[in-house]
Scaffold this motif. Structure first.
Motif, PDB file in Angstrom:
ATOM      1  N   LEU B 284      75.166  55.998  17.564  1.00  0.00           N
ATOM      2  CA  LEU B 284      73.976  55.756  16.754  1.00  0.00           C
ATOM      3  C   LEU B 284      74.396  55.574  15.303  1.00  0.00           C
ATOM      4  O   LEU B 284      75.131  56.400  14.772  1.00  0.00           O
ATOM      5  N   LYS B 302      64.975  60.278  16.497  1.00  0.00           N
ATOM      6  CA  LYS B 302      66.378  60.246  16.951  1.00  0.00           C
ATOM      7  C   LYS B 302      66.807  61.626  17.429  1.00  0.00           C
ATOM      8  O   LYS B 302      67.505  61.761  18.429  1.00  0.00           O
ATOM      9  N   ARG B 305      65.463  62.321  20.766  1.00  0.00           N
ATOM     10  CA  ARG B 305      66.164  61.506  21.765  1.00  0.00           C
ATOM     11  C   ARG B 305      67.550  62.096  22.081  1.00  0.00           C
ATOM     12  O   ARG B 305      67.951  62.187  23.236  1.00  0.00           O
TER      13      ARG B 305
END
Lengths: 250, 315
Positions: B284, B302, B305
């Motif tokens: 990422l 994020k 996730r």
């Protein structure tokens, strides 16, 4: 300071009780001499005790030096080369199963009545605790510190000198403190078995002539010698391991 | 004029100066932190002092990632097995100069083994390592190492500890000692060089660690779970020090961590790791500027996730 005063008070009370018991029970001096008599003998026989005490002290110091040198080399080798540890550790442990009294006559037979056999006797008796303490010290080093030295590109010798050796110092001195106090046992056992001087020799001679007061005087000198050596080690420990909280003193 | 007040020209140029040090303006990186490390690091050289002229200030452009920037470190297909059990499987990454890459994975996934492979402490079964395009066997001597512990040697003074990376190679010269003193001054440790670690606070010890890391004089810093098991104040200090390493000293940082929040707040890119064997599951990029990260809803997404991914793996 408070604990030191307390121990002095306790020791004084013990001596007074002993003195009182000897007089009250009218115990013969050749069975159990009173502390006052022992002190008088120490004063009267000071030159004799000093001469023999010096011989024992030399044996202890040389035995300690010999043992520490061997222990440092062996512990370092066992730490740097794990194969050496695997090979030598069982022998080292097995050597502790041999009674020192069984070794003493052999050492006298091999090395004679001189100082050599007593020095070796003292060395043998303290070799194990110093080696094990030092090895334990090397092994207890923080793995992250080892990683740090590796990242710095330090070689084996540099890492050993700058990290492992100072790290193990508190352990080494802990072992050495025990060692100097038990080294006297090794030296005296050697002198009992066969010698011409030393406090062990003096004890045997005095015992044969029922001079129990002189035996006790020799024991007192030997104890004072052990405490003195302990204090010397503590002094050097404080100088060398100034960063550690584990430094101890009597 | 007050020494703290800037002239118009300085005012104009302050954006070009890494404002973490020397300026009385609150720098962006400090805005990121709810706790102000300035309170811990008070004694700083004045803006425009000799120290600042000597050290090249990092420009805003050095805040990587910059598209097309030079790869500082590249790892290709690292593999490692222990007793026929694959611990690290075909792991690759690259990190550009001046970036912070976080390796985020569950405990025991092989992160520390990976660092040992990088440092050459253990040999790898396969894979290649490149530094600035040149293949090298390991990062020993090329990367500094920093962990959550200060790792200061208690028998050495702070100065000797800071100079240790030099001392293992040669006797530190007068200029090395002067450099250490300048770093101490920069980090608010002036006059503390002769103190032993037991005499200083945790914050001072961490700043000494930073001085030592800088004196490694290596372009890469490996961070082994730098924030685990530290108290809140030390954590904040460490965070600010890491940002300083990255921005002012342009170090390339590889940080292994299991703290999602740390990774999201500090990293330029995050590699999510899977365990047994350790592989790169997902990478990422975090483009949000660091000063805007706290409270950024996209980062919250994020975070959720990432946590879901980590939990999924565990379950």
């Amino acid at each position: 300071m408070k604990s030191r005063v307390l121990s002095l008070v306790f020791f004084g009370a013990f001596l007074l009780s002993w003195e009182f018991f000897c007089h009250a029970a009218e115990i013969q001096p050749f069975i159990l001499p009173a502390p006052s008599r022992i002190l008088r003998i120490i004063a009267e026989e000071a030159p004799l005790l000093l001469r023999h005490g010096a011989a024992t002290a030399i044996e202890i110091l040389l035995g300690t030096a010999l043992s520490v040198t061997a222990a440092v080399i062996l512990a370092a080798a066992m730490f740097i080369f794990p194969a050496a540890e695997k090979a030598l550790a069982p022998l080292l442990v097995a050597s502790q199963a041999i009674p020192v009294f069984a070794l003493a006559p052999l050492l006298v037979a091999w090395l004679g009545y001189g100082m050599g056999s007593k020095i070796l006797m003292a060395a043998v008796i303290i070799f194990f605790p110093v080696t094990v303490s030092l090895l334990q010290g090397f092994k207890s080093c923080d793995a992250d510190l080892a990683r740090l030295f590796s990242a710095m590109g330090a070689g084996t010798w540099k890492t050993f000198r700058l990290l492992y050796w100072p790290w193990a110092m508190p352990y080494f001195f802990a072992g050495l403190r025990v060692a100097v106090s038990v080294a006297a046992i090794g030296a005296v056992i050697g002198e009992w078995v066969g010698s011409m001087r030393g406090l062990g020799f003096l004890m045997m001679q005095a015992n044969a002539r029922l001079r129990t007061d002189l035996v006790f005087a020799s024991i007192a000198v030997l104890s004072a010698l052990s405490i003195f050596l302990w204090k010397i080690v503590c002094f050097f420990e404080k100088k060398c391991v100034h960063w550690s909280d584990t430094t101890n003193s009597l | 004029m007050s020494p703290c007040r800037l002239t118009p020209s300085e005012e104009k140029s302050k954006v070009l100066i890494d404002s973490n040090w020397g300026s009385r303006y609150i720098p962006a990186e400090r805005k990121l932190l709810s706790f102000d490390p300035w309170n811990l690091i008070r004694v700083m050289p004045a803006k425009g002092s000799a120290f600042f002229r000597k050290l090249p200030a990092a420009s805003e452009n050095s805040r990587l990632p910059i598209p097309g920037a030079f790869f500082m470190i590249e790892i290709k297909n690292f593999t490692k097995s222990f007793h026929n059990r694959l611990v690290i499987g075909d792991f690759s990454l690259f990190a550009r100069e001046g970036t912070l890459t976080a390796l985020l994975g569950p405990s025991g996934c092989g992160k520390s083994t990976f660092f040992d492979l990088l440092m050459g402490n253990i040999s790898r079964d396969g894979g290649k390592l490149f530094l600035s395009g040149k293949e090298i066997p390991h990062l020993k001597g090329t990367a500094a190492y920093m962990s959550q512990k200060d790792l200061l040697l208690p028998w050495l003074t702070l100065r000797e500890n800071a100079l240790l990376p030099i001392a293992v190679k040669k006797t530190p010269s007068a200029s090395d000692i002067r450099e250490a003193e300048e770093l101490f001054e920069l980090l608010g440790l002036s006059g503390s060089g002769d103190l032993y670690p037991r005499h200083v606070s945790g914050g001072m010890a961490q700043r000494c660690t930073l001085a030592r890391t800088i004196l490694f004089r290596t372009p890469i810093v490996l961070l082994d779970e730098p924030f685990s098991a530290v108290d809140a104040i030390t954590r904040q200090t460490l965070r600010s020090l890491l940002l300083l390493l990255r921005s002012r000293f342009r170090k390339t940082l590889l940080m292994i961590t299991h703290d999602v929040e740390d990774a999201l707040l500090l990293a330029d890119s995050i590699i999510i790791l899977s365990s047994a064997p350790m592989t790169a599951r997902e990478k990422l990029a975090i483009p949000t500027p660091k000063e805007n990260r706290q409270g950024d809803p996209s980062l919250q997404e994020k975070k959720e996730r990432i946590l879901a991914m980590l939990q999924e793996k565990v379950s």
